[in-house]
Design a protein around this motif. Structure first.
Motif, mmCIF file in Angstrom:
data_model
loop_
_atom_site.group_PDB
_atom_site.id
_atom_site.type_symbol
_atom_site.label_atom_id
_atom_site.label_comp_id
_atom_site.label_asym_id
_atom_site.label_seq_id
_atom_site.Cartn_x
_atom_site.Cartn_y
_atom_site.Cartn_z
ATOM 1 N N ARG A 1 -2.875 6.303 8.005
ATOM 2 C CA ARG A 1 -4.190 6.001 8.612
ATOM 3 C C ARG A 1 -4.520 4.515 8.472
ATOM 4 O O ARG A 1 -4.997 3.869 9.411
ATOM 5 C CB ARG A 1 -5.271 6.850 7.935
ATOM 6 N N ALA A 2 -4.216 3.979 7.309
ATOM 7 C CA ALA A 2 -4.484 2.561 7.082
ATOM 8 C C ALA A 2 -3.627 1.698 7.994
ATOM 9 O O ALA A 2 -4.077 0.705 8.567
ATOM 10 C CB ALA A 2 -4.218 2.205 5.613
ATOM 11 N N ARG A 3 -2.323 2.113 8.120
ATOM 12 C CA ARG A 3 -1.416 1.357 8.988
ATOM 13 C C ARG A 3 -1.898 1.390 10.444
ATOM 14 O O ARG A 3 -1.896 0.394 11.165
ATOM 15 C CB ARG A 3 -0.007 1.944 8.872
ATOM 16 N N THR A 4 -2.336 2.617 10.852
ATOM 17 C CA THR A 4 -2.815 2.759 12.231
ATOM 18 C C THR A 4 -4.059 1.905 12.490
ATOM 19 O O THR A 4 -4.186 1.233 13.530
ATOM 20 C CB THR A 4 -3.145 4.224 12.534
ATOM 21 N N MET A 5 -4.942 1.913 11.540
ATOM 22 C CA MET A 5 -6.162 1.117 11.681
ATOM 23 C C MET A 5 -5.847 -0.375 11.686
ATOM 24 O O MET A 5 -6.462 -1.154 12.425
ATOM 25 C CB MET A 5 -7.149 1.452 10.557
ATOM 26 N N LEU B 1 -8.685 0.891 2.038
ATOM 27 C CA LEU B 1 -7.896 0.106 1.081
ATOM 28 C C LEU B 1 -8.526 0.119 -0.311
ATOM 29 O O LEU B 1 -7.823 0.155 -1.331
ATOM 30 C CB LEU B 1 -7.734 -1.327 1.593
ATOM 31 N N GLU B 2 -9.863 0.049 -0.320
ATOM 32 C CA GLU B 2 -10.544 0.120 -1.631
ATOM 33 C C GLU B 2 -10.286 1.461 -2.312
ATOM 34 O O GLU B 2 -10.215 1.536 -3.541
ATOM 35 C CB GLU B 2 -12.049 -0.102 -1.422
ATOM 36 N N LEU B 3 -10.102 2.520 -1.499
ATOM 37 C CA LEU B 3 -9.833 3.851 -2.054
ATOM 38 C C LEU B 3 -8.380 3.976 -2.490
ATOM 39 O O LEU B 3 -8.060 4.561 -3.547
ATOM 40 C CB LEU B 3 -10.174 4.909 -1.004
ATOM 41 N N ARG C 1 -0.329 15.438 -3.667
ATOM 42 C CA ARG C 1 -0.760 14.040 -3.833
ATOM 43 C C ARG C 1 0.061 13.116 -2.930
ATOM 44 O O ARG C 1 -0.468 12.185 -2.328
ATOM 45 C CB ARG C 1 -0.597 13.665 -5.315
ATOM 46 N N PHE C 2 1.360 13.402 -2.855
ATOM 47 C CA PHE C 2 2.220 12.586 -2.005
ATOM 48 C C PHE C 2 1.809 12.686 -0.535
ATOM 49 O O PHE C 2 1.741 11.692 0.205
ATOM 50 C CB PHE C 2 3.691 13.019 -2.194
ATOM 51 N N GLN C 3 1.549 13.925 -0.117
ATOM 52 C CA GLN C 3 1.160 14.140 1.280
ATOM 53 C C GLN C 3 -0.153 13.415 1.602
ATOM 54 O O GLN C 3 -0.320 12.803 2.676
ATOM 55 C CB GLN C 3 1.009 15.648 1.563
ATOM 56 N N TRP C 4 -1.124 13.463 0.662
ATOM 57 C CA TRP C 4 -2.422 12.802 0.894
ATOM 58 C C TRP C 4 -2.255 11.295 0.970
ATOM 59 O O TRP C 4 -2.808 10.634 1.838
ATOM 60 C CB TRP C 4 -3.377 13.210 -0.240
ATOM 61 N N ASN C 5 -1.460 10.805 -0.008
ATOM 62 C CA ASN C 5 -1.252 9.350 -0.017
ATOM 63 C C ASN C 5 -0.542 8.888 1.245
ATOM 64 O O ASN C 5 -0.848 7.836 1.824
ATOM 65 C CB ASN C 5 -0.424 8.947 -1.239
ATOM 66 N N ARG D 1 -13.992 -4.015 16.518
ATOM 67 C CA ARG D 1 -13.120 -4.614 15.506
ATOM 68 C C ARG D 1 -13.814 -4.671 14.161
ATOM 69 O O ARG D 1 -13.204 -4.365 13.119
ATOM 70 C CB ARG D 1 -12.730 -6.021 15.957
ATOM 71 N N GLU D 2 -15.091 -5.076 14.164
ATOM 72 C CA GLU D 2 -15.834 -5.126 12.900
ATOM 73 C C GLU D 2 -15.918 -3.736 12.262
ATOM 74 O O GLU D 2 -15.782 -3.595 11.037
ATOM 75 C CB GLU D 2 -17.229 -5.691 13.157
ATOM 76 N N GLN D 3 -16.107 -2.677 13.087
ATOM 77 C CA GLN D 3 -16.150 -1.307 12.577
ATOM 78 C C GLN D 3 -14.803 -0.912 11.990
ATOM 79 O O GLN D 3 -14.727 -0.309 10.898
ATOM 80 C CB GLN D 3 -16.538 -0.342 13.718
ATOM 81 N N SER D 4 -13.736 -1.274 12.721
ATOM 82 C CA SER D 4 -12.387 -0.941 12.221
ATOM 83 C C SER D 4 -12.105 -1.672 10.913
ATOM 84 O O SER D 4 -11.504 -1.117 9.989
ATOM 85 C CB SER D 4 -11.340 -1.319 13.270
ATOM 86 N N VAL D 5 -12.504 -2.928 10.833
ATOM 87 C CA VAL D 5 -12.287 -3.701 9.605
ATOM 88 C C VAL D 5 -13.045 -3.092 8.442
ATOM 89 O O VAL D 5 -12.523 -2.995 7.321
ATOM 90 C CB VAL D 5 -12.700 -5.170 9.831
ATOM 91 N N ARG D 6 -14.279 -2.652 8.709
ATOM 92 C CA ARG D 6 -15.058 -2.023 7.629
ATOM 93 C C ARG D 6 -14.377 -0.737 7.143
ATOM 94 O O ARG D 6 -14.274 -0.485 5.940
ATOM 95 C CB ARG D 6 -16.475 -1.732 8.114
ATOM 96 N N GLU D 7 -13.899 0.102 8.091
ATOM 97 C CA GLU D 7 -13.229 1.350 7.706
ATOM 98 C C GLU D 7 -11.943 1.053 6.949
ATOM 99 O O GLU D 7 -11.617 1.722 5.962
ATOM 100 C CB GLU D 7 -12.942 2.167 8.962
#
Length: 367
Positions: A149-153, A112-114, A139-143, A101-107
């Motif tokens: 990825r963020a939602r999954t994490m 999110l910072e990016l 850009r849309f596809q990357w975002n 969990r700590e690893q997932s939170v860090r990622e």
């Protein structure tokens, strides 16, 4: 006459003191009392022995229960060990999930910072940032991929938090089980130990009582043996059964014979002896007089039971005490100065019911 009156008064006093020596009837009564006491102690000892046996049986039952309880305790401890192993396994699982969990939170934090500056810039500048449709599409596809990825994490982190909560709940459940099992184990041990200590204490008390009674019984048995011995002695050592067989009180020469009707009257025998010759009791008896009598010097008088007495006069010294029991032929003292022997000697009397009797009829024939 004065000496006769003195003797009569003395023997009257001794006659009153004579019952102090145990008679067969008294011994029989004492023996009966002691036997009754012995029977009572034997009964009490028997009851205590039965009580002790019952307690030993109860102790055996408790030991059996303790053995069975120990088997249950062993199973409980095995169950506790299994619970502890499972608890340790969940602790490891908890640590692994926590680290994941700590690893997932860090990622997620890095992602999110990016994404945050990009999202903020896109909202500010809009479509101006897109030089062409292709650029905007890329850009849309990357975002979109980054957001997915963020939602999954984020969902993974939430799932991990739920898993951690489940692990913690299971740990608490296991801890409650451990506490419950420990309480049960300790309660079983304490109850059995309490019962065993109570029975041991009672058994120790009963054993001590039995030992005390057995010791008292042994003392009573010894008393019975002594009384039996005394009774046998009293029955077999009757003075009148030894008429003509009594030993002479001292070795010496006869210088004065029994002459109660003579002038002056003589109620005993006079013997001339060697210097300091040993004077001995002619029969078993009790010392009832040990003192100086006027005209007779130091005098010892023995009571032999059945109203028989023996008198030993003109002693130089005495080796017995008033009230002492003496054996046949036991030394009483030594011959002193005897006037009729004009030297060392002994004056000796035998009396029955305070009346003098001829000692020569009772003593063994002189050689």
């Amino acid at each position: 006459m004065k000496r006769t009156a003195l003797f009569l008064g003395l023997f009257c006093c001794l006659a009153l003191a004579a019952p102090a020596m145990a008679q067969p009837a008294q011994l029989e009564k004492a023996l009966q009392t002691e036997r009754q006491k012995a029977d009572e102690r034997k009964g009490a000892v028997q009851k205590l022995a039965e009580r002790e046996k019952a307690l030993a049986g109860k102790l055996g039952e408790i030991d059996s229960r303790m053995k069975a309880a120990q088997e249950r305790i062993d199973k409980q401890e095995q169950a506790l060990e299994a619970i502890r192993k499972e608890e340790a396994k969940h602790a490891e699982q908890y640590e692994a999930v926590r680290q994941k969990r700590e690893q997932s939170v860090r990622e997620l934090r890095k992602l999110l910072e990016l994404l945050w500056p990009i999202n903020a810039q896109g909202m500010h500048e809009g479509a101006r940032l897109a030089d062409s449709w292709d650029t905007a599409d890329r850009r849309f596809q990357w975002n979109s991929a980054a957001y997915n990825r963020a939602r999954t994490m984020l969902e993974a982190v939430r799932a991990q938090e739920r898993e951690l909560a489940g692990v913690i709940a299971r740990q608490r459940e296991l801890e409650a089980q451990v506490d419950k099992q420990l309480v049960a184990v300790n309660a079983a041990k304490d109850a059995l130990l309490k019962d065993k200590l109570a029975v041991n204490a009672r058994m120790s008390q009963v054993s001590n009582q039995r030992r005390d009674l057995e010791s008292e019984l042994q003392s009573i048995i010894k008393t019975i043996q002594q009384l039996n011995y005394q009774l046998v002695i009293q029955r077999s050592r009757k003075f009148d059964a030894f008429k003509g067989a009594l030993p002479w009180p001292v070795a010496g020469k006869l210088v004065a014979t029994f002459a109660p009707e003579g002038k002056p009257a003589r109620r005993g025998l006079g013997l001339a002896t060697g210097e300091a010759a040993t004077v001995r009791s002619v029969f078993w008896g009790k010392v009832v007089h040990n003192d100086v009598l006027r005209g007779l010097g130091k005098v010892v008088i023995l009571y032999h039971g059945g109203d028989y007495y023996s008198l030993y006069a003109y002693l130089s010294d005495v080796s017995v005490e008033t009230g002492q029991d003496v054996e046949k032929d036991e030394p009483l003292g030594h011959a002193g100065y005897y006037p009729e022997a004009h030297g060392s000697g002994l004056y000796f009397e035998l009396r029955f019911h305070q009346k003098p009797i001829n000692p020569q009829l009772w003593l063994m024939p002189a050689h």
